[in-house]
Enzyme design. Structure first.
Site, PDB file in Angstrom:
ATOM      1  N   PHE A 101      32.411  13.123  -1.405  1.00 43.98           N
ATOM      2  CA  PHE A 101      31.150  13.715  -0.969  1.00 43.98           C
ATOM      3  C   PHE A 101      31.399  15.134  -0.479  1.00 43.98           C
ATOM      4  O   PHE A 101      32.474  15.481   0.013  1.00 43.98           O
ATOM      5  CB  PHE A 101      30.518  12.850   0.130  1.00 43.98           C
ATOM      6  CG  PHE A 101      29.165  13.318   0.565  1.00 43.98           C
ATOM      7  CD1 PHE A 101      28.121  13.367  -0.333  1.00 43.98           C
ATOM      8  CD2 PHE A 101      28.942  13.720   1.871  1.00 43.98           C
ATOM      9  CE1 PHE A 101      26.859  13.811   0.064  1.00 43.98           C
ATOM     10  CE2 PHE A 101      27.687  14.164   2.286  1.00 43.98           C
ATOM     11  CZ  PHE A 101      26.646  14.206   1.371  1.00 43.98           C
ATOM     12  N   ASP A 172      39.829  10.687   5.930  1.00 41.34           N
ATOM     13  CA  ASP A 172      38.385  10.507   5.830  1.00 41.34           C
ATOM     14  C   ASP A 172      38.163   9.043   5.464  1.00 41.34           C
ATOM     15  O   ASP A 172      38.298   8.645   4.307  1.00 41.34           O
ATOM     16  CB  ASP A 172      37.798  11.446   4.776  1.00 41.34           C
ATOM     17  CG  ASP A 172      36.276  11.358   4.674  1.00 41.34           C
ATOM     18  OD1 ASP A 172      35.719  10.340   5.133  1.00 41.34           O
ATOM     19  OD2 ASP A 172      35.660  12.277   4.115  1.00 41.34           O
ATOM     20  N   HIS A 175      34.435   5.410   3.991  1.00 45.41           N
ATOM     21  CA  HIS A 175      34.217   4.229   3.152  1.00 45.41           C
ATOM     22  C   HIS A 175      35.045   3.029   3.596  1.00 45.41           C
ATOM     23  O   HIS A 175      34.928   1.967   2.991  1.00 45.41           O
ATOM     24  CB  HIS A 175      34.634   4.534   1.710  1.00 45.41           C
ATOM     25  CG  HIS A 175      33.680   5.373   0.942  1.00 45.41           C
ATOM     26  ND1 HIS A 175      33.829   5.622  -0.410  1.00 45.41           N
ATOM     27  CD2 HIS A 175      32.548   6.017   1.308  1.00 45.41           C
ATOM     28  CE1 HIS A 175      32.851   6.394  -0.840  1.00 45.41           C
ATOM     29  NE2 HIS A 175      32.063   6.651   0.193  1.00 45.41           N
ATOM     30  N   GLN A 198      26.714   6.358   8.905  1.00 43.10           N
ATOM     31  CA  GLN A 198      25.456   6.708   8.250  1.00 43.10           C
ATOM     32  C   GLN A 198      24.854   5.453   7.588  1.00 43.10           C
ATOM     33  O   GLN A 198      25.521   4.429   7.442  1.00 43.10           O
ATOM     34  CB  GLN A 198      25.753   7.827   7.231  1.00 43.10           C
ATOM     35  CG  GLN A 198      24.621   8.243   6.346  1.00 43.10           C
ATOM     36  CD  GLN A 198      24.683   7.576   4.993  1.00 43.10           C
ATOM     37  OE1 GLN A 198      25.640   6.912   4.636  1.00 43.10           O
ATOM     38  NE2 GLN A 198      23.632   7.746   4.213  1.00 43.10           N
ATOM     39  N   LYS A 201      26.669   3.046   5.179  1.00 46.12           N
ATOM     40  CA  LYS A 201      28.043   2.625   5.475  1.00 46.12           C
ATOM     41  C   LYS A 201      28.120   1.153   5.886  1.00 46.12           C
ATOM     42  O   LYS A 201      27.154   0.563   6.350  1.00 46.12           O
ATOM     43  CB  LYS A 201      28.649   3.510   6.567  1.00 46.12           C
ATOM     44  CG  LYS A 201      28.707   4.984   6.186  1.00 46.12           C
ATOM     45  CD  LYS A 201      29.460   5.201   4.869  1.00 46.12           C
ATOM     46  CE  LYS A 201      29.674   6.665   4.550  1.00 46.12           C
ATOM     47  NZ  LYS A 201      28.420   7.374   4.243  1.00 46.12           N
ATOM     48  N   ARG A 230      33.320  20.496  27.676  1.00 44.14           N
ATOM     49  CA  ARG A 230      33.592  19.989  29.017  1.00 44.14           C
ATOM     50  C   ARG A 230      34.884  19.174  29.031  1.00 44.14           C
ATOM     51  O   ARG A 230      35.335  18.681  27.997  1.00 44.14           O
ATOM     52  CB  ARG A 230      32.440  19.102  29.495  1.00 44.14           C
ATOM     53  CG  ARG A 230      31.104  19.820  29.640  1.00 44.14           C
ATOM     54  CD  ARG A 230      30.069  18.880  30.235  1.00 44.14           C
ATOM     55  NE  ARG A 230      28.791  19.557  30.455  1.00 44.14           N
ATOM     56  CZ  ARG A 230      27.720  19.401  29.679  1.00 44.14           C
ATOM     57  NH1 ARG A 230      27.776  18.600  28.621  1.00 44.14           N
ATOM     58  NH2 ARG A 230      26.607  20.037  29.962  1.00 44.14           N
ATOM     59  N   TYR A 237      28.682  22.075  34.750  1.00 41.83           N
ATOM     60  CA  TYR A 237      28.516  23.421  34.202  1.00 41.83           C
ATOM     61  C   TYR A 237      29.866  24.141  34.199  1.00 41.83           C
ATOM     62  O   TYR A 237      30.065  25.177  34.844  1.00 41.83           O
ATOM     63  CB  TYR A 237      27.475  24.209  35.006  1.00 41.83           C
ATOM     64  CG  TYR A 237      26.999  25.457  34.312  1.00 41.83           C
ATOM     65  CD1 TYR A 237      26.433  25.389  33.040  1.00 41.83           C
ATOM     66  CD2 TYR A 237      27.130  26.699  34.911  1.00 41.83           C
ATOM     67  CE1 TYR A 237      26.013  26.527  32.388  1.00 41.83           C
ATOM     68  CE2 TYR A 237      26.701  27.860  34.275  1.00 41.83           C
ATOM     69  CZ  TYR A 237      26.151  27.761  33.008  1.00 41.83           C
ATOM     70  OH  TYR A 237      25.720  28.903  32.359  1.00 41.83           O
ATOM     71  N   ARG A 247      27.244  14.648  20.497  1.00 41.72           N
ATOM     72  CA  ARG A 247      27.388  13.321  21.083  1.00 41.72           C
ATOM     73  C   ARG A 247      26.572  12.274  20.341  1.00 41.72           C
ATOM     74  O   ARG A 247      25.499  12.557  19.800  1.00 41.72           O
ATOM     75  CB  ARG A 247      26.972  13.362  22.559  1.00 41.72           C
ATOM     76  CG  ARG A 247      27.799  14.314  23.423  1.00 41.72           C
ATOM     77  CD  ARG A 247      27.387  14.248  24.870  1.00 41.72           C
ATOM     78  NE  ARG A 247      26.028  14.695  25.090  1.00 41.72           N
ATOM     79  CZ  ARG A 247      25.692  15.923  25.480  1.00 41.72           C
ATOM     80  NH1 ARG A 247      26.634  16.841  25.671  1.00 41.72           N
ATOM     81  NH2 ARG A 247      24.430  16.256  25.676  1.00 41.72           N
TER      82      ARG A 247
END
Length: 411
Positions: A101, A172, A175, A198, A201, A230, A237, A247
């Protein structure tokens, strides 16, 4: 890595023959509904350290047998975070498979580095280690392998090459949820394993991603990069790295916790049904299922893939797909072109200056690139979705009969 949609040229010639429906995907249970409702009522819907997110990361690390799992928004950004965490950047080269992909290679461009396309083995549809080794230069910083369709790449050879040349390995594993090489789950062999959740999957929350690693320093860096730079000991902050808000939500994490619990049973069902298809289809002239050997101790079967070899088959790949679709079998031809033929690469629709393409003569010429194994797979591969393999084992005979009838009609 996402699966291909049904291309217009692959659509059935007529309405499918009516029959028992194949399993649909995604699937959910009443427990999933309750888990999502629990998050809703908790008011802790997001944040890197929301209870559901932390619980999912622990569950995924345990399942994969990795020391660390870092969740994120999707499996594309997970690749980008992995590259950034490894320090890949301007002018570096990253070797990627040419049959995959788009995101596997565009993540490299996002890191301001240069994708170098390696060929794949038509037998396995996985990266060919021999070609990888030929492509390594002093500029090579990483190799991204794709465990295509859920079959592990030759990790013995790929690891040897990466170690010998001092380059990082990224898996990767979009799959490959649960796939194994020599009894050890993939996603734990490289510096990072990259996961997608996704919609298509085998483990899904509609969207979502994760990284796994056994390196605590890389885990900390990746966690910071997906959480606006962070660090755990810092203030809200206080930002230490050029990270972003990548996230996962607590709703996604809640769905994924249920999916992980169901995965072992689903995994076994897919393996059993795929083994049946391997035996039956390999006995038919010109049909070649994806090759695996004794080192592939578990195949995730995100796709069931076989090839139609034109020299031995009485029917073309495209004609077989059309006949199968007409019989209600959800077959497609997968990726119709090699990744380097996509306009973004073939027409150089990216900034060469941004990625450090200082001397194009020393790089691959995407426009003229032709890799024999990849081009062959684009012509010969047939994909069946993993949801079909969740059917009752008796129903694999319907697939076998549909293929046999299609071949018989052509003969």
């Amino acid at each position: 890595m996402e699966t291909a949609l049904l291309a217009p040229s692959d659509r059935p010639l007529s309405d499918p023959i009516p029959g028992e429906a194949w399993p649909t995907w995604p699937q959910h249970t009443a427990d999933d509904v309750a888990a999502v409702a629990s998050v809703l009522e908790s008011n802790e819907w997001g944040g890197a350290f929301a209870p559901a997110v932390v619980s999912f990361e622990a569950a995924w690390a345990k399942y994969v047998d990795a020391r660390h799992a870092i969740s994120c928004s999707n499996g594309t950004v997970s690749l980008s975070i992995a590259l950034q965490a490894l320090g890949v950047g301007h002018g570096d080269e990253v070797i990627v498979p040419a049959y995959t992909f788009y995101a596997t290679a565009t993540a490299v461009l996002t890191a301001q580095a240069i994708p170098v396309f390696a060929d794949v083995d038509p037998a396995t549809l996985n990266l060919d280690p021999r070609h990888v080794e030929k492509l390594i230069t002093p500029r090579t910083r990483a190799v991204i392998v794709v465990h295509f369709a859920g079959l592990a790449v030759d990790l013995d050879e790929i690891q040897r090459i990466c170690r010998q040349h001092g380059v990082s390995l990224i898996e990767d594993a979009a799959h490959a949820h649960g796939a194994e090489w020599r009894g050890r789950k993939v996603g734990t062999y490289g510096a990072f394993g990259s996961w997608s959740f996704q919609s298509s999957k085998n483990v899904t929350a509609g969207e979502g991603g994760a990284l796994t690693t056994n390196d605590p320093a890389l885990a900390a860096r990746a966690s910071s990069l997906r959480n606006c730079g962070r660090v755990p000991e810092g203030a809200w902050y206080e930002h230490h790295l050029l990270g972003g808000n990548h996230r996962m939500t607590a709703f996604q994490a809640a769905l994924l916790l249920g999916a992980v619990e169901r995965l072992p049973e689903q995994f076994e069902r897919r393996e059993v049904n795929a083994r049946t298809l391997d035996v039956e289809l390999s006995s038919m002239p010109g049909l070649v299922p994806q090759a695996r050997d004794s080192r592939h101790t578990a195949h995730a079967h995100h796709l069931y893939v076989f090839r139609v070899e034109p020299s031995d088959s009485a029917i073309s790949r495209d004609e077989l797909i059309q006949r199968l679709q007409a019989r209600g079998i959800p077959a497609t031809g997968g990726y119709p072109i090699a990744l380097y033929r996509q306009p973004i690469f073939a027409e150089y629709r990216f900034s060469k200056e941004a990625v450090g393409w200082h001397n194009a003569k020393e790089r691959q010429n995407y426009h003229d690139l032709r890799l024999a194994g990849t081009e062959r797979i684009c012509r010969e591969a047939v994909w069946l979705p993993h949801s079909l393999l969740l059917a009752e084992p008796r129903r694999m005979s319907e697939v076998v009969e549909a293929v046999a009838e299609s071949l018989g009609e052509a003969g």
